[in-house]
Design a protein around this motif. Structure first.
Motif, short mmCIF file in Angstrom:
data_model
loop_
_atom_site.label_atom_id
_atom_site.label_comp_id
_atom_site.label_asym_id
_atom_site.label_seq_id
_atom_site.Cartn_x
_atom_site.Cartn_y
_atom_site.Cartn_z
N TYR A 150 0.82 -1.18 -0.07
CA TYR A 150 0.04 0.00 0.10
C TYR A 150 0.93 1.17 0.13
CZ TYR A 150 -3.94 -3.02 1.29
OH TYR A 150 -4.98 -4.01 1.26
N TYR A 151 0.29 2.37 -0.63
CA TYR A 151 0.98 3.81 -0.51
C TYR A 151 0.07 4.73 -0.38
CZ TYR A 151 4.65 1.39 -3.49
OH TYR A 151 5.70 0.53 -3.65
N ASP A 152 0.39 5.44 0.76
CA ASP A 152 -0.30 6.66 0.94
C ASP A 152 -0.19 7.71 -0.01
OD1 ASP A 152 -0.83 5.33 3.38
OD2 ASP A 152 0.00 6.70 4.71
N GLU A 153 -1.41 8.71 -0.17
CA GLU A 153 -0.94 9.83 -1.09
C GLU A 153 -1.25 10.86 -0.29
OE1 GLU A 153 -2.09 8.56 -5.63
OE2 GLU A 153 -3.60 9.10 -4.35
N ILE A 154 -0.63 12.18 -0.66
CA ILE A 154 -0.77 13.32 0.00
C ILE A 154 -1.18 14.03 -0.97
CG2 ILE A 154 0.46 15.53 0.80
CD1 ILE A 154 1.13 12.97 2.57
N LEU A 155 -2.46 14.68 -0.36
CA LEU A 155 -3.40 15.45 -1.05
C LEU A 155 -3.25 16.99 -1.18
CD1 LEU A 155 -6.99 13.78 0.00
CD2 LEU A 155 -5.14 13.09 -1.80
#
Length: 165
Positions: A150-155
């Motif tokens: 899994y990879y988090d995304e910065i918005l």
């Protein structure tokens, strides 16, 4: 040189887009498997439904970045910066900054807000977007899943004006 790509650039766009998906599969919501089988007409259509900017160095397409307005009566004041990629030989040359600036300038005359999502581990991209003026407004945990990871995304968003900016 930065220019808006047209359907006539579809072959070059297809080549660099597939390279991006192969080189950094964790960075994009699409996949190489999904796009490599698409006909050239699919890439031509993409260049007519989104504004895609290309960075050229000595007649070679070395980078791309897309702009797409958000659909909907209540969201049409927003757009998305998507699919940015710079080939390795053009990195650290300001190409990414010129592409991001071109999309931001394009957006500033069309929308009030430009948004993007970037993988949280991509520190170079985070620095670039912050330098352009984007501000983090959230984090999507487990936004992307690539090969079981899994990879988090910065918005992030860049505001140009209008109420509430």
């Amino acid at each position: 040189m930065i220019k808006l790509l047209t359907s006539a650039d579809a072959m070059l766009y297809r080549e660099i887009r597939l390279e991006a998906l192969a080189a950094h599969p964790e960075a994009y919501s699409s996949t190489l498997a999904r796009e490599q089988g698409k006909p050239l007409a699919w890439f031509e259509e993409r260049l007519t439904t989104s504004d895609v900017f290309g960075a050229y160095c000595a007649q070679e397409l070395v980078g791309v970045a897309g702009f797409r307005r958000v659909d909907g009566a209540k969201t049409e004041h927003k757009a998305v910066l998507w699919g940015i990629y710079v080939r390795p030989q053009a990195r650290k040359s300001g190409t990414g900054r010129r592409l991001a600036d071109a999309v931001a300038a394009h957006a500033a005359t069309r929308v009030e807000q430009l948004q993007l999502a970037v993988v949280s581990e991509n520190e170079a991209a985070l620095r670039l977007y912050a330098a352009v003026g984007f501000v983090e407004y959230g984090r999507e945990v487990k936004a992307l899943k690539q090969d079981g990871r899994y990879y988090d995304e910065i918005l992030m968003a860049l505001h140009f004006g209008g109420q509430g900016s």
